[in-house]
Write an enzyme that holds these catalytic residues in place. Sequence first.
Site, PDB file in Angstrom:
ATOM      1  CB  SER A 109      -1.096  -0.032   1.188  1.00 13.43           C
ATOM      2  OG  SER A 109      -1.683   1.302   1.383  1.00 13.43           O
ATOM      3  CE  LYS A 251      -7.875  -3.205  -3.466  1.00 15.10           C
ATOM      4  NZ  LYS A 251      -8.759  -2.357  -2.693  1.00 15.10           N
ATOM      5  CG  PHE A 307     -13.354 -12.979  -0.884  1.00 15.30           C
ATOM      6  CD1 PHE A 307     -13.995 -14.080  -1.750  1.00 15.30           C
ATOM      7  CD2 PHE A 307     -13.406 -11.851  -1.154  1.00 15.30           C
ATOM      8  CE1 PHE A 307     -14.574 -13.808  -2.697  1.00 15.30           C
ATOM      9  CE2 PHE A 307     -14.242 -11.334  -2.510  1.00 15.30           C
ATOM     10  CZ  PHE A 307     -14.824 -12.658  -3.116  1.00 15.30           C
TER      11      PHE A 307
END
Length: 377
Positions: A109, A251, A307
């Site tokens: 990141s 993204k 997830f």
Amino acid sequence: MSIAVPIKIEDYRELAKKRLPRMVFDYLDGGADEEHSLSHNQVALSSIRLTPKRLLDVSSRTLETELFGKHFAAPLAIAPTGLNGILWPKGDLALARSAAKFNIPFILSTASNSSIETVARCSNGEKWFQLYVLHRTLAQQLVERALNSGYTTLILTTDVAVNGFRERDLRNDFGIPVKYTPKVILDGCLHPRWSMALLKHGVPELANFKTADASDTELQAALLSRQMDASFDWQALRWLRELWPHTLLVKGIIHPDDAVRCISEGADGVILSNHGGRQLDTCVAPIETLAQSVAATDKPILIDSGFRRGTDIVKAIAMGAKGVLLGRALLYGLAARGEAGVDHSLSMILADIDRTLANVGCPSTSALTPDYIKSPF
């Protein structure tokens, strides 16, 4: 109940909750506003049902996959997450090393606590870099640093025009640097293992911002405010495409039309994401638009948000996703037990995928198709 040996991701969540002060755990665990998106991501995944096929030879199974011309052990990647150093000392390095051991990509990141260059030196695995655009000059500097450090893929995050309204963080007055109020000090004393690690290693910094040009007053103002460039648009995406010569992913995409537009503007693929429910509350879950997005383009579609189990991943791959990014599912392990916790979390998820393949009658993740699921979307 004491959890000696975690057997699922939720166990690591409970261990992380015990080890971390409340403000840090809330930063890791929380979402935007009332956190409807946060919970809905998992509800949406649960609403998809598996439809097994029988009397097929699944005695030999594989999770191996090809993505952007490279071979990986599974259709997984470690998602870009910020401030990992406050969960565990040098948390970014622990995640990168774990990804290398398991032969899956690690995504660093922009808001990491280890710099682009440090992670490149300390990990021999596949490294991708995620870009937040606070200021165009800084963005160009970060892109050039990632390119020079050997990162193979650039990921532009598009779903943070402004910072999400994270009520837990606001109530805790959470931020970097940490504000040492009496409440925070007391909470630290009640979590001595975390506090001792912080005292030993120091308060983590936003390492990628330390080398920015101090003479550029406009750039410094952008850094101090931590405000994203809300003017970043399709034209700016074309500018970024020209800067980056390798694989470029976008993204934060939710709408299939945006996925198509990203590809037409030169992106090599997109990552469907609602930022794990941390940005916009009551947003649809990425899994709800996956099938439409896959049908709309022949470029790879990856996905994240919510997830936690191998069954979730099998469902997404069956619907056409080329890979799943794991965020909190691995950060709970990191926060609880460092690199060993990440390794174990990944091992559990991989075993769960393999077990699911066997029980749905499919010998490989690459052979999964929509026939293996029944989806309401």
